[in-house]
Write an enzyme that holds these catalytic residues in place. Structure first.
Site, PDB file in Angstrom:
ATOM      1  CB  SER A 438       2.955   4.048  -2.405  1.00 45.80           C
ATOM      2  OG  SER A 438       4.301   3.865  -4.155  1.00 45.80           O
ATOM      3  CE1 TYR A 451       2.584  -1.444  -1.133  1.00 38.99           C
ATOM      4  CE2 TYR A 451       2.852   0.090  -3.508  1.00 38.99           C
ATOM      5  CZ  TYR A 451       3.627  -0.969  -2.279  1.00 38.99           C
ATOM      6  OH  TYR A 451       4.636  -0.064  -1.401  1.00 38.99           O
TER       7      TYR A 451
END
Length: 568
Positions: A438, A451
């Site tokens: 990501s 995350y």
């Protein structure tokens, strides 16, 4: 095993060994320089379980006669030798050929000539081009094209030893003192200790043929199925010289094998399997996926495995690969979602295997990997895409939250890399692993501490693994999307809030991502391009690309931006 002597057209005796199944297809193995027939022992032991295997010592090597004078080693005579062996062991019908190095060079001469026309069924060549094809290839590289000129220069650098073999006395002295054998061993540890006698007599192969053929090439076409196995670490014959021969071999299959020049000794199971696949197909069997790939190139018939393919980026990537002719294996923890994706893929005409797998479960992933290998084969491309979202303050994130997030986002990637990289290495034909990270991996935010940590770990793992697996010709790519309109927003957990606020934030995030308008199909296109170019890091979405640049040029600016509260 039976031994017999075959007399060539000029009276030279050749020692021939026949093993295997008497009524099975016959495959003749031709060794190179400075080897003898024993070089094939590992491969022959595997092939003889299913085929009738013929191995012979070429003239000047092993126990066969060793005529003096270079005239006895011209390609026309070597081709006559092969014909004499074929006529003796298989008086009627066709034989398959498997050859290495100079054995391959002389076999090319037979395959493209008239003497054995109608007697040959297939040819698998390793590290030995036709000298006529090579001569024409070198001339083609001289055209004003930087890539071609580079290819020619690299091959000449690999071939300097050939010039040395033309010198009087010097190569003989090196062989008699043991220096040549030691040099070969240092250059390629997979090479066996060569016989001095084989080395001395085999010099005539170079002196009788190389410059005559290279300077005045007369390339001829092969009329039978040809498979070229090109070792990626060959220090004597480069891949372009071996493989850029489509004009002379219309029914050509090219496979790049991870190994050195003597890959035949190093990985006999790989060579035997590849040769058997072509033999089986020519004998009427189904064409293997590997042969289809080797014949068509691109993504056609590549086996692509994608986790988390039930929706979003995983589904879009599967559909994109299907459009390119790939075969798919897809997984998702949601069985019905995987089934829906599988239906879409089959509607496109793709071959699909669907599985319900929890990527965070190490034992389940290992069993799944073995099942895929047995039912479909080793994947060529693995996309570790399965992941979940988590947002909120670090101090509100529980140990259980951390464990679940790490299990899926990091351990899921680790499990996929571990089991499938091992399969790819064992197969020795390379591959590509794609790990979906990501932009959060390098774009910090105070509400994404957990995350971002998992995605940073995926990025670092990918970079390290890429370095480790490079020698195995396995590429590793980290994909770093930014804001993409997928259903991850509706399933992301927001810690530290009640259920009402949880649902509000999920709904608000979904609207924001939908308004952004960057769909998963655009990420899928980036993934395919990254695989084609073997990129290390591929950001997707404009903000992900901009953030990657800023993370390198102005990291302080991103650290300051991380303090902003971007909670939806």
């Amino acid at each position: 095993m039976s031994h017999k002597w075959v007399t060539a057209s000029d009276g030279v005796r050749l020692l021939v060994r026949v093993t295997g199944v008497d009524d099975a297809p016959t495959v003749v193995l031709v060794h190179g320089y400075p080897d003898n027939g024993s070089m094939w022992d590992g491969v022959a032991a595997l092939l003889e379980q299913r085929f009738r295997v013929v191995v012979y010592d070429v003239r000047g090597a092993g126990r066969s006669d060793k005529p003096s004078g270079r005239a006895s080693y011209k390609l026309d005579q070597l081709s006559e030798d092969l014909a004499a062996v074929v006529d003796e062991v298989q008086p009627v019908g066709k034989v398959h050929l498997l050859a290495h190095d100079w054995g391959s060079i002389q076999t090319w001469h037979s395959v493209t000539g008239d003497r054995l026309r109608g007697r040959l069924a297939s040819f698998t060549s390793i590290s030995g081009p036709s000298l006529d094809h090579a001569g024409a290839w070198f001339r083609a590289q001289a055209r004003p094209n930087p890539k071609r000129i580079k290819n020619a220069l690299v091959q000449w650098a690999h071939s300097t030893y050939i010039l040395g073999f033309q010198l009087p006395l010097v190569p003989q002295l090196l062989w008699r003192t043991g220096a040549m054998g030691a040099l070969i061993g240092r250059m390629d540890p997979a090479a066996a200790a060569p016989s001095t006698s084989d080395g001395l007599h085999g010099l005539n192969l170079y002196r009788a043929n190389v410059f005559t053929r290279l300077s005045r090439p007369k390339p001829r076409n092969a009329e039978i199925p040809v498979q070229v196995l090109a070792p990626t670490g060959d220090k004597f014959v480069t891949t372009p010289l071996q493989t850029e021969i489509e004009r002379w071999a219309p029914d050509l299959r090219v496979r790049r094998i991870v190994g050195t020049h003597w890959v035949v000794r190093e990985k006999p199971h790989v060579i035997a399997k590849a040769a058997a696949e072509l033999i089986d197909h020519v004998e009427g069997g189904e064409e293997s996926r590997a042969l289809k790939q080797a014949r068509q190139g691109g993504f056609a018939h590549k086996l692509v495995l994608i986790t988390g393919a039930g929706s979003g980026i995983g589904r879009a990537t599967a559909l994109a690969f299907a459009d390119k002719g790939a075969d798919l294996v897809i997984t998702d923890i949601n069985g019905s979602a995987a089934a829906d994706t599988a239906k879409l893929l089959r509607d496109k005409g793709a071959t699909v295997g669907e599985y319900t797998v929890d990527s965070s479960d190490a034992e389940a992933v290992e069993k799944f990997a073995q099942q895929v290998k047995e039912e479909f084969g080793v994947p060529d491309i693995v996309v570790n895409n399965a992941g979940i979202g988590l947002s909120g303050p670090f101090l509100d994130t529980t140990v259980k939250d951390w464990e679940r997030l790490i299990d899926v986002n990091l351990w899921g990637v680790i499990h996929g890399c571990r089991v499938f990289a091992e399969q790819m290495r064992e197969r020795a034909e390379g591959g590509q692993i794609v790990n979906v990270a990501s932009a959060a991996a390098y774009l910090p935010s105070k509400i994404l501490s957990a995350y971002a940590t998992t995605k940073s770990a995926v990025l670092t793992l990918s970079i390290c693994l890429r370095a480790e697996l490079a020698a195995e010709n396995i590429g590793v790519t980290a994909i770093c999307p930014g804001i993409v309109n997928t259903n991850i927003t509706s399933t992301t957990r927001f810690v530290g809030v009640d259920d009402v606020e949880q649902k509000r934030r999920q709904k608000s995030s979904s609207k924001l991502y939908a308004k952004r308008g960057f769909g998963p199909e655009r990420v899928a296109r980036d993934i395919l391009r990254a695989v084609e170019k073997d990129k290390a890091i591929q950001p997707s979405t404009p903000e992900a690309k901009a953030a990657l640049v800023l993370s390198r040029l102005t990291p302080g600016l991103l650290r300051a931006a991380a303090k902003l509260d971007v909670t939806p």
